[in-house]
Motif scaffolding. Structure first.
Motif, mmCIF file in Angstrom:
data_model
loop_
_atom_site.group_PDB
_atom_site.id
_atom_site.type_symbol
_atom_site.label_atom_id
_atom_site.label_comp_id
_atom_site.label_asym_id
_atom_site.label_seq_id
_atom_site.Cartn_x
_atom_site.Cartn_y
_atom_site.Cartn_z
ATOM 1 N N GLN A 89 -34.528 -10.394 13.532
ATOM 2 C CA GLN A 89 -35.390 -9.240 13.259
ATOM 3 C C GLN A 89 -34.565 -8.015 12.874
ATOM 4 O O GLN A 89 -34.937 -7.252 11.970
ATOM 5 N N GLU A 92 -33.217 -8.523 9.386
ATOM 6 C CA GLU A 92 -34.298 -8.387 8.412
ATOM 7 C C GLU A 92 -34.629 -6.915 8.179
ATOM 8 O O GLU A 92 -34.894 -6.488 7.041
ATOM 9 N N ALA A 93 -34.602 -6.124 9.265
ATOM 10 C CA ALA A 93 -34.881 -4.688 9.133
ATOM 11 C C ALA A 93 -33.818 -4.008 8.283
ATOM 12 O O ALA A 93 -34.138 -3.164 7.432
ATOM 13 N N ASP A 95 -32.073 -5.395 5.972
ATOM 14 C CA ASP A 95 -32.302 -5.846 4.601
ATOM 15 C C ASP A 95 -33.487 -5.109 3.970
ATOM 16 O O ASP A 95 -33.417 -4.660 2.813
ATOM 17 N N ASN A 96 -34.561 -4.963 4.738
ATOM 18 C CA ASN A 96 -35.759 -4.289 4.218
ATOM 19 C C ASN A 96 -35.496 -2.822 3.911
ATOM 20 O O ASN A 96 -36.166 -2.229 3.044
ATOM 21 N N LEU A 97 -34.558 -2.225 4.610
ATOM 22 C CA LEU A 97 -34.197 -0.828 4.365
ATOM 23 C C LEU A 97 -33.231 -0.685 3.199
ATOM 24 O O LEU A 97 -32.823 0.431 2.845
ATOM 25 N N THR A 100 -28.221 -3.676 3.463
ATOM 26 C CA THR A 100 -27.362 -4.843 3.676
ATOM 27 C C THR A 100 -26.039 -4.729 2.936
ATOM 28 O O THR A 100 -24.983 -5.105 3.465
#
Length: 206
Positions: A89, A92-93, A95-97, A100
């Motif tokens: 999680q 993923e956060a 990456d979503n922001l 990365t």
């Protein structure tokens, strides 16, 4: 910006000898049959001083019943699966922001864990199972390290000097106590190279 997070609830409740994890993850292993330790008692060639008592155990030569060992092992696997999900999680956060490709990520545990080998449980030993930990570092601007492993000796005290070098930050030089550990930057740049800059790793148990 430095951001840290930890997962601290996936831990054994000594009084009940169960792991505090969501039911979904315990259900994953409800019908599984983990392997038993290859040796369930302390070897006669090992001094009993090396053995650490665990709740319900009074002797290194009197292990839990097999059903209890399997219960504890399945609970441990459930805790690891939950930790894996929670770590995912976080990744993923990031990456979503869109962070990365600009974020150094370092993941490690603070100790290993015994699962009944030689009638050893939990973490309070100087054996490899207790002192060896997962240690992952992702440096987006050093692609030669991506997906690589190293046989170089690393220790948790290396985290601070390593992150300092990666972030191009100065290390403190005027503290009362000298900074311990070495930077792992050379290892990250060349994971396959054999480095011999230190002797044996050190573990301490009080």
């Amino acid at each position: 910006l430095v951001q840290s997070c930890s997962l601290s609830r996936a831990i054994v409740a000594f009084d009940a000898q169960v792991w505090r994890v969501p039911k979904f993850y315990t259900d994953l292993y409800a019908n599984s049959t983990p392997s038993l330790p290859r040796r369930k008692t302390l070897s006669s060639t090992i001094d009993p001083i090396a053995w650490t008592p665990f709740f319900g155990l009074k002797s290194p030569y009197e292990p839990f019943e097999d059903d209890k060992i399997l219960q504890l092992r399945k609970a441990y696997y459930a805790a690891i699966s939950w930790a894996d999900y929670v770590a995912g999680q976080v990744f993923e956060a990031v990456d979503n922001l869109g962070l990365t490709d600009s974020t150094i990520i370092l993941v490690h545990a603070d100790h290993g864990w015994h699962l009944g080998e030689y009638n050893m449980w939990e973490k309070r030993t100087l054996w490899e199972a207790a002192t060896r930990v997962p240690f992952f570092i992702h440096v987006p601007f050093l692609p030669q390290s991506h997906g690589q492993r190293t046989r170089a000796i690393t220790e948790l005290i290396d985290v601070y000097p390593t992150l300092s070098d990666l972030a191009n930050l100065p290390r403190p030089h005027h503290d009362r106590y000298p900074l311990e550990g070495v930077s792992l930057l050379p290892v990250i740049k060349d994971p396959a190279k054999v480095f011999r800059w230190r002797g044996s790793p050190c573990g301490l148990h009080r």
